[in-house]
Design a protein around this motif. Structure first.
Motif, mmCIF file in Angstrom:
data_model
loop_
_atom_site.group_PDB
_atom_site.id
_atom_site.type_symbol
_atom_site.label_atom_id
_atom_site.label_comp_id
_atom_site.label_asym_id
_atom_site.label_seq_id
_atom_site.Cartn_x
_atom_site.Cartn_y
_atom_site.Cartn_z
ATOM 1 N N ALA A 160 -9.438 -10.370 2.586
ATOM 2 C CA ALA A 160 -9.505 -10.502 1.128
ATOM 3 C C ALA A 160 -9.380 -9.150 0.452
ATOM 4 N N ILE A 161 -9.994 -8.139 1.024
ATOM 5 C CA ILE A 161 -9.886 -6.781 0.469
ATOM 6 C C ILE A 161 -8.443 -6.306 0.571
ATOM 7 N N GLY A 162 -7.809 -6.555 1.712
ATOM 8 C CA GLY A 162 -6.405 -6.155 1.892
ATOM 9 C C GLY A 162 -5.485 -6.880 0.933
ATOM 10 N N ASP A 163 -5.717 -8.170 0.708
ATOM 11 C CA ASP A 163 -4.915 -8.940 -0.237
ATOM 12 C C ASP A 163 -5.101 -8.418 -1.651
ATOM 13 N N ASP A 164 -6.323 -8.032 -1.972
ATOM 14 C CA ASP A 164 -6.616 -7.477 -3.295
ATOM 15 C C ASP A 164 -5.843 -6.191 -3.519
ATOM 16 N N LYS A 165 -5.834 -5.326 -2.511
ATOM 17 C CA LYS A 165 -5.119 -4.055 -2.631
ATOM 18 C C LYS A 165 -3.627 -4.290 -2.752
ATOM 19 N N ALA A 208 -2.178 -6.943 -4.000
ATOM 20 C CA ALA A 208 -1.932 -7.491 -5.332
ATOM 21 C C ALA A 208 -1.959 -6.382 -6.377
ATOM 22 N N ASP A 209 -2.871 -5.434 -6.230
ATOM 23 C CA ASP A 209 -2.925 -4.309 -7.159
ATOM 24 C C ASP A 209 -1.656 -3.477 -7.086
ATOM 25 N N LYS A 210 -1.128 -3.272 -5.886
ATOM 26 C CA LYS A 210 0.104 -2.508 -5.728
ATOM 27 C C LYS A 210 1.270 -3.238 -6.370
ATOM 28 N N GLU A 211 1.317 -4.574 -6.241
ATOM 29 C CA GLU A 211 2.385 -5.357 -6.845
ATOM 30 C C GLU A 211 2.320 -5.285 -8.360
ATOM 31 N N VAL A 212 1.118 -5.315 -8.898
ATOM 32 C CA VAL A 212 0.953 -5.216 -10.339
ATOM 33 C C VAL A 212 1.443 -3.861 -10.824
ATOM 34 N N ASP A 213 1.166 -2.812 -10.057
ATOM 35 C CA ASP A 213 1.630 -1.481 -10.413
ATOM 36 C C ASP A 213 3.150 -1.379 -10.343
ATOM 37 N N LYS A 214 3.781 -2.109 -9.430
ATOM 38 C CA LYS A 214 5.226 -2.043 -9.257
ATOM 39 C C LYS A 214 5.977 -2.879 -10.292
ATOM 40 N N GLU A 215 5.338 -3.860 -10.894
ATOM 41 C CA GLU A 215 6.025 -4.763 -11.808
ATOM 42 C C GLU A 215 6.737 -4.056 -12.947
ATOM 43 N N PRO A 216 6.131 -3.086 -13.641
ATOM 44 C CA PRO A 216 6.871 -2.417 -14.710
ATOM 45 C C PRO A 216 8.125 -1.702 -14.199
#
Length: 85
Positions: free
Chosen positions: A44-49, A51-59
């Motif tokens: 779950a921690i790895g999935d969270d990280k 997801a955070d990286k994907e959010v950062d890459k979206e822009p």
């Protein structure tokens, strides 16, 4: 001359009492459940990280998509201008 620490013999006695109370099979099951819980937590921690990286890459991805769309629009405009001339 007791320093307040727990000696190895005291730990062994406590461990023996726990084994007598619960039995080895139940302790094994508890250990397995605890291990799977820890694995789930780490996942779950790895999935969270991730997801955070994907959010950062979206822009960045949006910028790239906009640039490629603008380039294709520019190319189609140039092609239409050549056809009309």
């Amino acid at each position: 001359m007791f320093m307040g620490g727990i000696s190895i013999w005291q730990l062994l006695i406590v461990f023996a009492i726990i084994v007598l109370l619960f039995g080895t099979k139940k302790l094994r099951n508890i250990g397995g459940d605890l291990g799977s819980a820890v694995k789930g937590f780490k996942k779950a921690i790895g999935d969270d990280k991730a997801a955070d990286k994907e959010v950062d890459k979206e822009p960045e991805q949006l910028d790239q998509k906009q640039q490629s769309a603008e380039q294709s629009t520019d190319q189609s405009t140039k092609t239409k201008e050549k056809d009309q001339a």
